[in-house]
Design a protein around this motif. Structure first.
Motif, PDB file in Angstrom:
ATOM      1  N   ALA A 125       0.835  -1.205   0.000  1.00  0.00           N
ATOM      2  CA  ALA A 125       0.000   0.000   0.000  1.00  0.00           C
ATOM      3  C   ALA A 125       0.867   1.250   0.000  1.00  0.00           C
ATOM      4  CB  ALA A 125      -0.921  -0.007   1.221  1.00  0.00           C
ATOM      5  N   ASN A 128       2.343   1.729  -3.379  1.00  0.00           N
ATOM      6  CA  ASN A 128       1.287   2.174  -4.283  1.00  0.00           C
ATOM      7  C   ASN A 128       0.942   3.647  -4.061  1.00  0.00           C
ATOM      8  OD1 ASN A 128      -2.184   1.996  -4.431  1.00  0.00           O
ATOM      9  ND2 ASN A 128      -0.848   1.905  -6.204  1.00  0.00           N
ATOM     10  N   LEU A 129       0.812   4.001  -2.788  1.00  0.00           N
ATOM     11  CA  LEU A 129       0.466   5.378  -2.432  1.00  0.00           C
ATOM     12  C   LEU A 129       1.528   6.338  -2.977  1.00  0.00           C
ATOM     13  CD1 LEU A 129      -1.961   6.286  -0.838  1.00  0.00           C
ATOM     14  CD2 LEU A 129      -0.583   6.322   1.213  1.00  0.00           C
ATOM     15  N   PRO A 133      -0.724   9.374  -8.938  1.00  0.00           N
ATOM     16  CA  PRO A 133      -0.518  10.706  -9.501  1.00  0.00           C
ATOM     17  C   PRO A 133      -1.129  11.783  -8.604  1.00  0.00           C
ATOM     18  CG  PRO A 133      -1.408   9.220 -11.149  1.00  0.00           C
ATOM     19  CD  PRO A 133      -1.464   8.493  -9.857  1.00  0.00           C
ATOM     20  N   LEU A 139      -8.459  14.680  -6.766  1.00  0.00           N
ATOM     21  CA  LEU A 139      -9.813  14.139  -6.933  1.00  0.00           C
ATOM     22  C   LEU A 139     -10.283  13.473  -5.652  1.00  0.00           C
ATOM     23  CD1 LEU A 139      -9.701  12.505 -10.492  1.00  0.00           C
ATOM     24  CD2 LEU A 139     -10.794  14.637  -9.821  1.00  0.00           C
ATOM     25  N   PHE A 140      -9.371  12.711  -5.037  1.00  0.00           N
ATOM     26  CA  PHE A 140      -9.710  12.000  -3.809  1.00  0.00           C
ATOM     27  C   PHE A 140     -10.050  12.989  -2.692  1.00  0.00           C
ATOM     28  CE2 PHE A 140      -7.756  10.604   0.252  1.00  0.00           C
ATOM     29  CZ  PHE A 140      -8.745   9.715   0.628  1.00  0.00           C
ATOM     30  N   LEU A 183       2.471  10.606   3.110  1.00  0.00           N
ATOM     31  CA  LEU A 183       2.594   9.525   4.097  1.00  0.00           C
ATOM     32  C   LEU A 183       3.727   8.550   3.756  1.00  0.00           C
ATOM     33  CD1 LEU A 183       1.341   8.397   6.677  1.00  0.00           C
ATOM     34  CD2 LEU A 183      -0.281   7.134   5.292  1.00  0.00           C
TER      35      LEU A 183
ATOM     36  N   ALA B  42      -2.270   3.378   5.828  1.00  0.00           N
ATOM     37  CA  ALA B  42      -1.843   3.430   4.428  1.00  0.00           C
ATOM     38  C   ALA B  42      -2.752   2.551   3.571  1.00  0.00           C
ATOM     39  CB  ALA B  42      -0.396   2.989   4.302  1.00  0.00           C
ATOM     40  N   ILE B  43      -3.075   1.368   4.112  1.00  0.00           N
ATOM     41  CA  ILE B  43      -3.964   0.468   3.371  1.00  0.00           C
ATOM     42  C   ILE B  43      -5.335   1.106   3.216  1.00  0.00           C
ATOM     43  CG2 ILE B  43      -5.008  -1.822   3.353  1.00  0.00           C
ATOM     44  CD1 ILE B  43      -2.749  -2.740   5.172  1.00  0.00           C
ATOM     45  N   VAL B  46      -5.329   3.866   0.520  1.00  0.00           N
ATOM     46  CA  VAL B  46      -5.353   3.363  -0.856  1.00  0.00           C
ATOM     47  C   VAL B  46      -6.763   2.892  -1.206  1.00  0.00           C
ATOM     48  CG1 VAL B  46      -4.513   1.569  -2.403  1.00  0.00           C
ATOM     49  CG2 VAL B  46      -2.927   2.742  -0.889  1.00  0.00           C
ATOM     50  N   ILE B  49      -9.048   5.908  -1.616  1.00  0.00           N
ATOM     51  CA  ILE B  49      -8.805   6.595  -2.883  1.00  0.00           C
ATOM     52  C   ILE B  49      -9.531   5.854  -3.994  1.00  0.00           C
ATOM     53  CG2 ILE B  49      -7.057   7.167  -4.618  1.00  0.00           C
ATOM     54  CD1 ILE B  49      -5.100   7.628  -2.366  1.00  0.00           C
ATOM     55  N   ILE B 255      13.613  12.761 -15.287  1.00  0.00           N
ATOM     56  CA  ILE B 255      15.043  12.445 -15.209  1.00  0.00           C
ATOM     57  C   ILE B 255      15.509  12.065 -13.794  1.00  0.00           C
ATOM     58  CG2 ILE B 255      17.337  13.545 -15.289  1.00  0.00           C
ATOM     59  CD1 ILE B 255      16.550  14.744 -17.957  1.00  0.00           C
ATOM     60  N   GLY B 313       1.233  10.561 -14.868  1.00  0.00           N
ATOM     61  CA  GLY B 313       0.478  11.167 -13.782  1.00  0.00           C
ATOM     62  C   GLY B 313       0.800  12.621 -13.530  1.00  0.00           C
ATOM     63  N   GLY B 363      -9.828   9.875 -13.907  1.00  0.00           N
ATOM     64  CA  GLY B 363      -8.974   9.772 -12.722  1.00  0.00           C
ATOM     65  C   GLY B 363      -8.812   8.332 -12.280  1.00  0.00           C
ATOM     66  N   LEU B 366      -6.517   6.576 -14.589  1.00  0.00           N
ATOM     67  CA  LEU B 366      -5.139   6.973 -14.301  1.00  0.00           C
ATOM     68  C   LEU B 366      -4.609   6.229 -13.083  1.00  0.00           C
ATOM     69  CD1 LEU B 366      -3.446   9.083 -15.736  1.00  0.00           C
ATOM     70  CD2 LEU B 366      -4.164  10.740 -14.024  1.00  0.00           C
ATOM     71  N   PHE B 367      -5.446   6.160 -12.047  1.00  0.00           N
ATOM     72  CA  PHE B 367      -5.076   5.471 -10.820  1.00  0.00           C
ATOM     73  C   PHE B 367      -4.751   4.013 -11.119  1.00  0.00           C
ATOM     74  CE2 PHE B 367      -6.454   3.053  -7.029  1.00  0.00           C
ATOM     75  CZ  PHE B 367      -5.580   3.578  -6.103  1.00  0.00           C
ATOM     76  N   THR B 370      -1.419   3.684 -13.337  1.00  0.00           N
ATOM     77  CA  THR B 370      -0.190   3.935 -12.578  1.00  0.00           C
ATOM     78  C   THR B 370       0.001   2.871 -11.511  1.00  0.00           C
ATOM     79  OG1 THR B 370      -1.435   5.500 -11.254  1.00  0.00           O
ATOM     80  CG2 THR B 370      -0.003   6.419 -12.941  1.00  0.00           C
ATOM     81  N   PHE B 371      -1.086   2.398 -10.941  1.00  0.00           N
ATOM     82  CA  PHE B 371      -1.002   1.310  -9.959  1.00  0.00           C
ATOM     83  C   PHE B 371      -0.298   0.109 -10.571  1.00  0.00           C
ATOM     84  CE2 PHE B 371      -2.688  -2.567  -8.125  1.00  0.00           C
ATOM     85  CZ  PHE B 371      -2.628  -2.329  -6.765  1.00  0.00           C
ATOM     86  N   ASN B 374       3.412   0.848 -11.340  1.00  0.00           N
ATOM     87  CA  ASN B 374       4.219   0.841 -10.126  1.00  0.00           C
ATOM     88  C   ASN B 374       4.428  -0.562  -9.600  1.00  0.00           C
ATOM     89  OD1 ASN B 374       4.889   3.600  -9.586  1.00  0.00           O
ATOM     90  ND2 ASN B 374       2.705   3.920  -9.304  1.00  0.00           N
ATOM     91  N   ASP B 378       8.028  -2.068  -9.043  1.00  0.00           N
ATOM     92  CA  ASP B 378       8.465  -2.470  -7.706  1.00  0.00           C
ATOM     93  C   ASP B 378       8.857  -3.938  -7.657  1.00  0.00           C
ATOM     94  OD1 ASP B 378       8.274  -0.028  -6.591  1.00  0.00           O
ATOM     95  OD2 ASP B 378       6.224  -0.276  -5.862  1.00  0.00           O
TER      96      ASP B 378
END
Lengths: 323, 392, 272
Positions: A125, A128-129, A133, A139-140, A183, B42-43, B46, B49, B255, B313, B363, B366-367, B370-371, B374, B378
């Motif tokens: 998480a 991801n956070l 973007p 928006l959130f 965060l 944090a969870i 996410v 969101i 960059i 993003g 949005g 996009l989320f 990018t999720f 990433n 990762d």
């Protein structure tokens, strides 16, 4: 015993000096080096351009002036409301994000099993956070803080009010949105600091009959302080220049009063740069004002960055001395 | 605790204090529970969101919105005969709105509807629901056009919501950004991690990372005021604010990210690899090119993926350097990425209206994208680290 | 008795010829410990007497440190550790469900292999645990700090710089500071995990002297890989091999007349 005749005589070493000009090596080093210095040249160009054009207008009057007598007039307009707005949202954000980030990092390093499912989900998480973007945070913030929490607070606290009190762009919603965004920065920095603390210290404390919480509060946290500080400063410097998350949640293009309450909207340095660049009736006339505003924003973020780098260097030196 | 002479007095006390378990410290137990709860924030974030961005977009995703400027109207009698659910749909009201409205106001709305349809628009497109998937994604020959086209034009009587120009804009600008940023950042990463003199390296790394400290609004401002003029003079194109300019400016933001991930990957290749190669008589660049680079290749790939995610993003830079949404393969034409549209248009969109919801849908898109990017980045970085540390 | 060369050598080494027959305070019964699926300790049964020094010896990885860490439940800190069997101290199974680990660790102190003073002043290093356990009066603290430092034979060396950092001390001094810190809260039992392994011979000698001195007041269990050290300081010795307790007896017996071939090989230095 039979002797093996020594027939092999080593060839004489010709010379240790560079035998020939190594074109590939030269080219490779040259090209990669050129990339590096090009990037730095661009950086210097940007900074130089801003400073050269901005410093002449950068004055005490500019820093302390308001925007109430026309925000596009270079003679009268100042950036005090924007500086105060940006500073307030950053300070509020720090108050929200530091405790949550530090506690999360503490849980991950001190309490939970390092391989547990919970930790892996938290880690995912956080990663991801960190990659969401910034406009999605905007928006959130608009959808959750402002329209969900804010509107419900209005229904509960001010059912009779004609105008929304909480359910509109406000300092607090912008700060909370930024807190969510930064965060991961705080968590990662704190975690790193916690991991660098020798395990022996925790064992020593626990073996003396300290509880886990006492160990964390009196031994671990004081040791991790520089790391937490770095995380905080990095979060601040990241948030200071961000505009997208506050576009819908708190920043407004014109609000000459200084924000006094959590529910006030505010002017913001970064957003003001955007406004001056895109909405100005006469870009040539406002150019000095714009450059000076950019300079103020850069000074703010760079000072914070330099502070973070210094604190981190100090911390590394201290740790090296310990080991 | 008591501090008596060791053993003699304490022995009689025995070991009784031992038998208490965690109930001995309820406060501490509670604080630990609290710490655990907070650490899940944090969870939760996410999740929130995802929920709150998709929630606003849901009516579009489910095809419940109707953006037609003119809709067929029913007479009052016909409308009143409709079952409640159909009537609600006909009036385009939410359940809670409908529940609040009394019979009187419902009647008024039906009348208004009849009135509005009386002011005839001659445009055949006015009856279209442009929020349908076919209109969101497919080309359509709008009245006044000679051929089917993809158009994003959320103003006027007929709102055209085709998102393809925005997708193309995002991709185009991001690819230009990567094409500019990747070679530079990778070159710099190789130079700094493998070839540079350690003393200079101490300075180069923070200097490049300083670029990350430039707020994107400042990069946008610089691109718009300084770079736009400069590039226009060099390349001589006509549209001042175009995809090329946006891409280069975006590249500057990408960059430092690509650099630090790639540099990290290259540095984490054990020094013994390089030393072995050098001991065998290869030159520094041969060691870098033939030994270190292949070993760190997944990291370089991850840097590219994460850089792409960042480029997709990024908002302020493209907002300030882009204008019209045009589909074109010419890099010197204007482009309008998704993020720029959201930032520029959300404030004007009617709360809860179709434009608003489509922006939220973008949005959410996009989320999600990018999720995924990433996640890939990762995972690759993680695997590489573990392999180089010899754990896999 | 002393007819073999081994026994003669051991005779010179073993300090106390008579092992005191004090009360048994620690009862370890059939204790097994698993790291995940791997069994690190196998059915250990052992009784340790009060106010004597008991040494755990054996080759590296034999489980002696692991067993030591069982006695104040420091193994709880490691993930995936499971323990079978029981360990009773003062008649209470310390692995019972009702046990308060904090209270246990107050009574069973520990000194670690690597000296680990807190990055605080010498004074604060010792006052840390005292404050945690409710001692707040400055005069009490001062007195206890001095007493502990004297017990650890460190007072004379540091009395003038009590408020300078504990990390500024030499290795041997740091380790004695850790001992002072452990005895300050007056535990009944003191566990020492190779306390002198990282120190030079002089510092080691000081620590050994200290151990002999401390046994008046404390029950001491010491892990060491140095046989001479075990012979010099301990009254009882337990020899471990591959997670099993091979032999446990008075130090004199273990070193002069071991009942197992393995023990003899180890104490005479044939392997290990």
């Amino acid at each position: 015993m039979q002797t093996i005749p020594n027939t092999h005589t080593p060839e004489p070493v010709a010379h240790f000096h560079r035998s020939r000009f190594d074109a590939w090596s030269f080219l490779f080093t040259g090209v990669t080096g050129a990339c590096t210095y090009l990037i730095i040249a661009i950086l210097l160009l940007i900074l130089g351009n801003i400073v050269l054009n901005g410093y002449s207008h950068f004055s005490w009057r500019f820093l302390t002036g308001g925007a109430d007598r026309g925000m596009y007039d270079p003679e009268t307009a100042g950036v005090l409301p924007m500086i105060v707005g940006t500073a307030s949202r950053i300070i509020l954000m720090t108050i929200f994000v530091i405790p949550v980030g530090v506690i999360t990092a503490l849980y991950m390093t001190e309490y939970a099993h390092s391989t547990s499912l919970g930790i892996r989900i938290i880690r995912g998480a956080v990663a991801n956070l960190a990659g969401v973007p910034s406009i999605v945070f905007g928006l959130f913030g608009w959808g959750f803080f402002l329209n969900f929490i804010g509107t419900h607070m209005d229904q509960l606290l001010h059912p009779e009010a004609a105008k929304a009190v909480w359910g509109k762009p406000a300092l607090i919603w912008a700060s909370l949105t930024l807190a969510v965004m930064t965060l991961p920065v705080v968590i990662v920095a704190t975690e790193e600091a916690l991991k660098s603390i020798p395990h022996g210290l925790r064992e020593a404390s626990l073996a003396l009959g300290a509880t886990k919480l006492q160990t964390v509060l009196r031994i671990v946290l004081p040791q991790a302080m520089p790391g937490i500080l770095t995380g905080g400063i990095l979060a601040i410097s990241r948030a200071a220049g961000e505009v997208a998350p506050i576009l819908f949640t708190g920043a407004v293009s014109f609000y000459p009063d200084l924000p006094k309450a959590l529910t006030d909207p505010f002017m913001d340095l970064g957003y003001h740069v955007f406004i001056l660049s895109t909405q100005s009736p006469n870009i040539e006339q406002t150019r000095p004002l714009l450059y000076a505003t950019v300079m103020a924003l850069l000074l703010l973020t760079f000072l914070l960055n330099v502070m973070a780098i210094l604190v981190r260097a100090q911390m590394r030196r201290k740790l090296r001395a310990l080991q | 605790m008591s501090f008596k002479t060791p053993n003699t007095a304490r022995r009689t006390e025995g070991w009784m204090g031992l038998k208490r378990g965690h109930r001995a410290r309820p406060l501490e137990w509670m604080i630990e529970q609290l710490i655990q709860f907070v650490s899940y924030s944090a969870i939760i974030m996410v999740f929130l969101i995802f929920v709150f961005v998709t929630r606003e977009a849901l009516p579009i995703l489910l095809g419940q919105m109707d953006s037609a400027a003119v809709r067929p109207s029913l007479s009052m009698d016909e409308a009143m005969k409709l079952p409640e659910a159909d009537l609600r749909k006909y009036l385009n009201m939410t359940q809670s709105e409908f529940a609040k409205a009394d019979a009187e106001s419902i009647k008024m709305l039906v009348e208004l509807r009849i009135e509005s349809s009386a002011t005839e628009t001659t445009d055949k497109d006015a009856k279209l629901n442009t929020t349908q998937w076919s209109h969101l994604l497919g080309p359509y020959q709008w009245s006044g056009y000679t051929q089917p086209e993809y158009i994003w034009q959320p103003v006027g009587t007929i709102h055209k919501y085709n998102i393809v120009p925005l997708l193309v804009g995002s991709l185009k600008v991001s690819f230009i950004a990567l094409a500019f940023a990747l070679p530079l950042a990778l070159g710099a990463a190789i130079y700094v991690s493998q070839l540079a003199n350690p003393r200079i390296k101490e300075w180069l790394k923070p200097a490049i990372e300083l670029l990350a400290g430039l707020p994107s609004v400042v990069l946008g401002f610089f691109a718009m005021l300084v770079m736009a003029t400069f590039l226009q003079n060099v390349f001589g194109y006509t549209t001042r604010l175009n995809a090329f300019l946006a891409g280069i400016a975006l590249g500057l933001a990408v960059i430092p990210l690509v650099f630090s991930i790639a540099e990290d990957a290259l540095t984490s290749v054990p020094r013994s690899y390089t030393q072995a190669a050098l001991a065998l008589g290869s030159s520094r660049w041969q060691a870098a090119y033939q030994i270190v680079l292949p070993a760190a290749l997944p990291g370089v790939f991850a840097a590219a993926v994460l850089g792409f995610g960042r480029a997709l993003g990024e908002t302020m830079i493209v907002l300030m350097t882009s204008s019209a949404s045009i589909i074109s393969w010419n890099i010197f034409d204007s482009a309008r990425p998704i993020t720029a549209s959201i930032a520029a248009e959300l404030a004007e969109a009617v709360f809860g209206g179709h434009h608003y919801r489509i922006l939220f849908m973008l949005g959410a898109l996009l989320f999600t994208v990018t999720f995924l990017l990433n996640l890939i980045g990762d995972v690759v970085v993680h695997r590489l680290k573990r392999r180089l540390e010899g754990k896999a | 008795m002393s007819d073999t060369p081994t026994a003669r050598m051991a005779d010179d080494l073993v300090s106390s010829s008579v092992a005191p027959q004090t009360q048994e305070i620690i009862h370890i019964n059939d204790l097994s410990l698993y790291y995940g699926a791997a069994r690190a300790l196998v059915d250990i049964s052992l009784k340790i007497r009060e106010n004597v020094v008991t040494a755990f010896i054996g080759p590296s990885g034999c489980g002696k440190s692991t067993l030591l860490r069982c006695l104040n439940r420091m193994n709880d800190l490691i993930d995936n550790v499971r323990i079978d069997g029981s360990c009773e101290i003062g008649g209470h199974n310390i692995y019972g469900s009702e046990v308060d680990v904090i209270e246990l660790r107050k009574r069973v102190g520990m000194v670690f292999q690597k000296s680990n003073p807190f990055p605080k002043s010498i004074y604060e290093n010792i006052a840390f645990a005292l404050r945690l356990h409710g001692m707040t009066k400055k005069s009490d603290l001062d007195a206890t700090v001095e007493r502990s430092l004297r017990q650890a034979a460190l007072w004379e060396e540091v009395k003038d710089r009590l408020h300078s950092s504990g990390l500024g001390l030499s290795g041997g001094q740091q380790q004695r500071l850790c001992i002072a810190r452990a005895v300050a809260i007056q535990p009944e039992i003191l566990l020492m995990d190779e306390p002198a392994s990282a120190l030079d011979p002089l510092a080691t000698a000081k620590i050994e002297e200290l151990v002999l001195d401390l046994k008046k007041d404390y029950t001491i269990v010491i892990v060491t890989h140095n046989m001479q050290q075990a012979a010099r300081v301990s009254d009882y010795t337990a020899f471990f091999y591959l997670g099993k307790l091979v032999e446990f007896n008075t130090t004199r017996k273990v070193f002069t007349n071991p009942s197992h071939k393995q023990t003899e090989d180890y104490v005479t230095g044939r392997f290990g």
